[in-house]
Design an enzyme around this catalytic site. Structure first.
Site, PDB file in Angstrom:
ATOM      1  N   CYS A 150      27.642  46.758  36.406  1.00 13.96           N
ATOM      2  CA  CYS A 150      28.384  47.618  37.342  1.00 13.96           C
ATOM      3  C   CYS A 150      29.523  48.406  36.669  1.00 13.96           C
ATOM      4  O   CYS A 150      29.702  49.600  36.936  1.00 13.96           O
ATOM      5  CB  CYS A 150      28.906  46.794  38.514  1.00 13.96           C
ATOM      6  N   HIS A 243      35.308  48.990  40.773  1.00 15.95           N
ATOM      7  CA  HIS A 243      35.710  48.681  39.401  1.00 15.95           C
ATOM      8  C   HIS A 243      36.370  49.917  38.804  1.00 15.95           C
ATOM      9  O   HIS A 243      35.825  51.021  38.851  1.00 15.95           O
ATOM     10  CB  HIS A 243      34.484  48.340  38.541  1.00 15.95           C
TER      11      HIS A 243
END
Ligand code: NAP
Length: 352
Positions: A150, A243
């Site tokens: 990710c 993120h």
């Protein structure tokens, strides 16, 4: 165009990424959630009973689905989305590919396999050329297509235009990764609330090797990885979703901040991807406000599929520095896998 929705299955449907698949599939124009599978612990229960639903309301069509085990003899859909724990993915995903299914996976197991595309369709749709070699080497009629890690997905999107225009030579990155990246129940609240954990198990090696494959080129039956070195630091922070990574980049060719800015603004990704149901209108958004991007304000841009870039400036040690942020369970996991499968359908590569 009207089309009958294609029945699909989600393996690992009860987990954090599995739930994101279930949520995104509820209104998907091409795919219909037909089957949900997980471990023996969940098998036999209704999806509603087996799942500790994390966010919003569980889609009503999913509630009554019976959770099965992850066995291709039971799960019959031609397209299978895998949100499995990597220990289970190791044997389950090849079994489905062997049985003729297209497996779009989030697990790490096959990402660096020489014949497995590590797909971010805007960047490397051409890597699907590996599938013929994968089928020949493994004797599969189905296939496995992997998503990147990710945080690597977020960094890869931000870096793709810079690499295409100027060539990356050296990359330093430090991530600030959301708690939903650790799955459910994930990191204990007393470890993460008001805190930063400067370690995410097995994360830095992924960041230091996946980007070169993502940004590589097809060479015969494999990918010639882009030749740059990466130094990565991975940190867990008390953010729910999204993120963030700071990036310092040294380039092969002369680069200016203005040149990099133009490259990012002009980048739309592979044209085959445009118009696919999960493709955002703008794959990369460049912020001029120096206080952006921020997970709380920007993570759902493009329904969670647009990656955010900001603070683009000169780096006194490297050439450029910037920050990138994206939704880890959508762009970095379930939404990315849906886009991968949509590209395979659009290019006629779904096994019959
Ligand atoms: P998670 O919340 O822990 O969910 C794991 C899922 O795997 C659950 O559905 C679980 O089912 C199932 N499972 C575990 N052992 C199994 C077994 N032996 N057989 C069959 N099913 C089994 O994890 P997650 O965060 O959703 O992550 C799923 C995968 O995506 C992982 O490989 C992870 O590395 C990857 N990933 C995660 C993110 C993210 O942001 N979270 C991003 C990219 C990639 P039960 O409920 O029945 O135990």
């Amino acid at each position: 165009m009207t089309r009958t929705r294609i029945p699909v299955a989600v393996l690992g449907a009860t987990g954090a990424v599995g739930q994101t698949f279930v949520r995104l599939l509820a209104d998907h124009p091409w795919f219909e959630l037909a089957e949900v599978a997980a471990s023996e612990r969940s098998a036999g229960k209704s999806y509603a009973d087996a799942t500790r639903w994390i966010e919003g309301a569980m889609p009503s069509a999913a509630r009554g689905l019976r959770v099965t085990v992850c066995d291709p003899a039971t799960v019959r859909s031609a397209i299978v989305f895998s949100a499995l724990d990597s220990a289970a993915a190791e044997t389950v995903e090849p079994a489905f590919a062997q049985a003729g299914r297209l497996v779009a996976t989030n697990a790490k197991n096959f990402r660096m396999d020489a014949q497995t595309p590590l797909l971010i369709p805007e960047i490397n749709a051409s890597h699907l050329a590996l599938l013929a070699a994968q089928r020949a080497a493994r004797g599969w009629t189905g296939a496995i297509v992997a998503n990147a890690n990710c945080a690597a997905t977020v960094a890869g999107m931000a870096l793709a235009p810079i690499h295409a225009a100027f060539g990356i030579r050296t990359l330093f990155m430090a991530t600030m990764q959301a708690v939903s990246g650790a799955g459910y129940p994930g990191v204990p609240s007393l470890d993460i609330l008001g805190n930063v954990i400067p370690y995410i198990g097995d994360e830095e090696p992924k960041l230091e090797q996946e980007l070169q494959k993502i940004l590589g080129t097809v060479a015969g039956d494999a990918i010639r990885a882009a030749e740059f070195r990466v130094s990565a630091h991975a940190n867990r922070v008390p953010v729910e979703h999204g993120h963030t990574t700071v990036l310092s980049v040294q380039c092969e060719r002369p680069v200016t901040v203005e040149g990099a800015r133009e490259a990012i603004l002009a980048w739309r990704g592979d044209e085959q991807v445009r118009g696919l149901p999960s493709a955002p209108a703008i794959p990369l958004r460049l912020h001029d406000d120096p206080s952006r991007p921020q997970p709380r304000r920007d993570v759902m841009d493009g329904s969670g599929m647009t990656v955010q870039v900001g603070r683009l400036r000169a780096d006194p040690v490297f050439d450029l520095k910037l920050v990138a942020m994206g939704h880890n369970t959508i762009r970095g996991a379930a939404g990315g896998a849906l886009l991968n499968a949509e590209l395979l359908v659009a290019t006629g590569q779904v096994p019959g």
